[in-house]
Scaffold this active site. Structure first.
Site, PDB file in Angstrom:
ATOM      1  N   GLU A   1       0.896  -1.178   0.000  1.00  0.00           N
ATOM      2  CA  GLU A   1       0.000   0.000   0.000  1.00  0.00           C
ATOM      3  C   GLU A   1       0.924   1.214   0.000  1.00  0.00           C
ATOM      4  OE1 GLU A   1      -3.339  -0.064   0.126  1.00  0.00           O
ATOM      5  OE2 GLU A   1      -3.770  -2.133   0.698  1.00  0.00           O
TER       6      GLU A   1
ATOM      7  N   CYS B   1      -2.077   9.207   2.795  1.00  0.00           N
ATOM      8  CA  CYS B   1      -1.845   8.713   1.430  1.00  0.00           C
ATOM      9  C   CYS B   1      -3.016   9.079   0.534  1.00  0.00           C
ATOM     10  CB  CYS B   1      -1.629   7.209   1.445  1.00  0.00           C
ATOM     11  SG  CYS B   1      -2.990   6.324   2.195  1.00  0.00           S
TER      12      CYS B   1
HETATM   13  P1  NAD Z   1       8.851   4.773   4.094  1.00  0.00           P
HETATM   14  O1  NAD Z   1       8.745   3.950   2.860  1.00  0.00           O
HETATM   15  O2  NAD Z   1      10.000   5.672   4.237  1.00  0.00           O
HETATM   16  O3  NAD Z   1       8.878   3.839   5.399  1.00  0.00           O
HETATM   17  C1  NAD Z   1       7.825   2.966   5.713  1.00  0.00           C
HETATM   18  C2  NAD Z   1       8.348   1.854   6.606  1.00  0.00           C
HETATM   19  O4  NAD Z   1       9.298   1.062   5.896  1.00  0.00           O
HETATM   20  C3  NAD Z   1       9.061   2.324   7.860  1.00  0.00           C
HETATM   21  O5  NAD Z   1       8.651   1.501   8.943  1.00  0.00           O
HETATM   22  C4  NAD Z   1      10.529   2.095   7.535  1.00  0.00           C
HETATM   23  O6  NAD Z   1      11.334   1.857   8.663  1.00  0.00           O
HETATM   24  C5  NAD Z   1      10.459   0.851   6.682  1.00  0.00           C
HETATM   25  N1  NAD Z   1      11.576   0.639   5.753  1.00  0.00           N
HETATM   26  C6  NAD Z   1      12.351   1.571   5.159  1.00  0.00           C
HETATM   27  N2  NAD Z   1      13.233   0.973   4.313  1.00  0.00           N
HETATM   28  C7  NAD Z   1      12.967  -0.364   4.359  1.00  0.00           C
HETATM   29  C8  NAD Z   1      13.512  -1.496   3.692  1.00  0.00           C
HETATM   30  N3  NAD Z   1      14.490  -1.390   2.794  1.00  0.00           N
HETATM   31  N4  NAD Z   1      13.012  -2.732   3.978  1.00  0.00           N
HETATM   32  C9  NAD Z   1      11.992  -2.856   4.870  1.00  0.00           C
HETATM   33  N5  NAD Z   1      11.448  -1.826   5.540  1.00  0.00           N
HETATM   34  C10 NAD Z   1      11.922  -0.578   5.282  1.00  0.00           C
HETATM   35  O7  NAD Z   1       7.475   5.551   4.208  1.00  0.00           O
HETATM   36  P2  NAD Z   1       7.066   6.685   5.258  1.00  0.00           P
HETATM   37  O8  NAD Z   1       7.796   7.930   4.914  1.00  0.00           O
HETATM   38  O9  NAD Z   1       7.170   6.144   6.630  1.00  0.00           O
HETATM   39  O10 NAD Z   1       5.525   6.844   4.947  1.00  0.00           O
HETATM   40  C11 NAD Z   1       4.990   7.760   4.052  1.00  0.00           C
HETATM   41  C12 NAD Z   1       4.577   7.053   2.775  1.00  0.00           C
HETATM   42  O11 NAD Z   1       3.605   6.057   3.087  1.00  0.00           O
HETATM   43  C13 NAD Z   1       3.895   7.984   1.794  1.00  0.00           C
HETATM   44  O12 NAD Z   1       4.383   7.723   0.501  1.00  0.00           O
HETATM   45  C14 NAD Z   1       2.423   7.589   1.893  1.00  0.00           C
HETATM   46  O13 NAD Z   1       1.672   7.857   0.767  1.00  0.00           O
HETATM   47  C15 NAD Z   1       2.540   6.127   2.164  1.00  0.00           C
HETATM   48  N6  NAD Z   1       1.293   5.626   2.761  1.00  0.00           N
HETATM   49  C16 NAD Z   1       0.488   4.796   2.032  1.00  0.00           C
HETATM   50  C17 NAD Z   1      -0.722   4.358   2.560  1.00  0.00           C
HETATM   51  C18 NAD Z   1      -1.642   3.444   1.784  1.00  0.00           C
HETATM   52  O14 NAD Z   1      -2.554   2.862   2.381  1.00  0.00           O
HETATM   53  N7  NAD Z   1      -1.488   3.307   0.486  1.00  0.00           N
HETATM   54  C19 NAD Z   1      -1.099   4.767   3.837  1.00  0.00           C
HETATM   55  C20 NAD Z   1      -0.258   5.634   4.529  1.00  0.00           C
HETATM   56  C21 NAD Z   1       0.943   6.038   3.992  1.00  0.00           C
END
Ligand code: NAD
Length: 471
Positions: A227, A261
């Protein structure tokens, strides 16, 4: 890890990080414990989650307080906790209706062979979540996975980890659940260890991280439910109710400071109603207040420091390329936190990042269109396809426009309804995600693999059936 407070800017919390070996060890333990959890049956799992709900209520003020420190928001923290309890109740009601294994039946091709289907949950589901709704997005996939009979290892975002301790305390009070539901602490490295060890992944976060996780999961042949980000468009048709449209668009664009999001991030308005629409939108945007005093106001701080920089860069780039600013426009540092008023921009185009890249901030860029074909083409001109909105007093016509939009959920005469309605299945289109929906029935059913038992009650075919020339 030193963790920043979004209101003060102080690094006032220390997060002890789970390393790869700990994660591997914990997942091995979860895998063992999952066997009893699965064979205990769905009614038992529901009862256990109900006990947890009681413990969440007992710990709720602690959880809300820490979540408020994580996010700088009080009322949304309370809403997130309510959503957690609602998810437990909702899935406890719905899961037994969905978990209906059909009785043994003769196969349609060979009546002496009987077919039975078993539903086998993934052993350990790894859930990795972002910082914008730290509690809700941590539990939204965890709860149906647990009810399906999987064990879950959950890693919330390292940007907002304070709520983990009190949430864990509520979990420890239900030891049976704590044996199959573990909270992991850390950032990318901890997340990677989970992706490298668990049996299925539910990830909510950005497109770049989602791409890495998809590749790592594909290499292990495990499913990854992704997501990801969005750049949701709204189309305001000529016959739209402008009071409703401007209310909904403003709330959807700047609610939760735009850090959602499914926030609307691009607005396309029929040129015939544009002047009135803009007058109303700007006036309403000017009335939005910040929660600099935590006891009043509507819009909290920008949670993540790097996001503050990204928002300002997009606004500056648009203005220097000719965008007109009607309100807001500056990310200001006040008391160590980053704050931004609703920022309304016109004279924007698809050359600007503010119309193409996810902003994740309280920015409302508005363009006009002269035909509905143009509106649909503009809305679909995006690498994202999360959700969208259409405004019209003619619902059938709005639905006809919605049909043409490349997005997984379309709100009609409102914005971001996927944050209020969880029972409509939706898939993300394009780069906004992939694999089974977290909403609707699939939100539970996607955690099962189907195993076929094929029972011969007659005589098996013999080698004679391979005789050349035998008919
Ligand atoms: P991010 O991708 O930076 O991090 C998300 C999570 O992934 C964190 O817990 C982080 O520690 C982990 N992570 C980072 N690198 C990783 C890797 N290589 N392997 C495994 N885990 C890893 O995202 P963010 O900045 O925390 O969140 C914002 C983003 O989330 C925005 O793009 C937003 O649109 C999206 N989002 C999507 C939804 C949806 O339902 N589609 C909902 C909320 C947020």
């Amino acid at each position: 890890m030193q963790i920043r407070n979004p209101r003060t800017g102080q690094y006032d919390f220390e997060l002890s990080v789970d390393n790869k070996e700990q994660i591997q060890h914990n997942i091995a333990t979860l895998r063992e414990n999952q066997i009893a959890w699965n064979s205990a049956g769905l009614p038992h799992r529901i009862a256990t989650l109900q006990s947890w709900a009681a413990q969440i209520k007992a710990h709720q003020e602690d959880i809300i307080q820490q979540l408020s420190l994580d996010t700088g928001r009080k009322s949304i923290a309370r809403t997130e906790l309510g959503a957690l309890l609602g998810l437990i109740q909702g899935w406890s009601f719905r899961a037994p209706q969905l978990y209906q294994t059909a009785p043994r039946r003769p196969s349609s091709t060979n009546p002496t062979i009987f077919v039975e289907q078993q539903w086998i949950p993934y052993s350990v589901v790894g859930v990795i979540s972002p910082w914008n709704f730290p509690l809700l997005l941590a539990v939204i996939d965890s709860i149906p996975a647990l009810l399906a009979g999987s064990a879950v290892i959950l890693k919330p975002s390292e940007v907002t980890p304070r709520f983990i301790d009190p949430l864990e305390a509520s979990l420890q009070a239900v030891p049976e659940l704590a044996r199959v539901f573990q909270l992991a602490r850390g950032g990318a490295e901890t997340g990677k260890a989970i992706v490298d060890t668990a049996d299925a992944i539910c990830f909510t976060g950005s497109v770049p991280t989602g791409r890495k996780i998809a590749a790592a999961a594909a290499a292990r042949f495990i499913p990854a439910f992704l997501e990801l980000g969005g750049k949701d468009p709204a189309i305001v048709l000529q016959d739209a109710d402008l009071e409703i449209s401007t209310d909904a668009i403003l709330r959807s664009c700047v609610g939760a400071t735009g850090q959602a999001c499914q926030s609307l991030e691009r607005i396309y308005v029929d040129e015939k109603i544009y002047p009135v629409f803009m007058d109303m939108l700007v006036e309403k945007a000017k009335s939005v207040t910040l929660t600099i005093d935590p006891d009043q106001g509507q819009m909290g701080p920008i949670i993540f420091e790097q996001q503050a920089e990204k928002i300002q860069t997009q606004i500056d780039e648009a203005i220097s390329a000719g965008a007109q600013l009607h309100h807001g426009g500056k990310v200001e540092q006040i008391g160590g936190g980053y704050w931004c008023l609703p920022t309304v921009l016109t004279n924007v185009d698809h050359q600007m990042q503010v119309m193409t890249e996810e902003t994740f901030g309280p920015v409302i860029p508005v363009m006009t269109f002269s035909t509905e074909e143009e509106a649909v083409a503009l809305a679909n001109d995006s690498i994202y396809g999360l959700s969208a909105s259409v405004f019209s007093t003619n619902i059938d016509h709005a639905i006809a426009i919605a049909q043409q939009l490349e997005a997984g959920a379309i709100s009609i005469n409102d914005g971001s309804l996927t944050n209020r309605v969880f029972d409509a299945e939706k898939n993300s289109f394009k780069q906004s995600g992939i694999n089974g929906s977290r909403m609707g029935d699939a939100g539970f059913l996607r955690f099962f693999r189907k195993k076929a038992l094929l029972i011969q009650e007659g005589k098996p075919a013999t080698m004679a059936s391979f005789e050349e020339g035998a008919s």
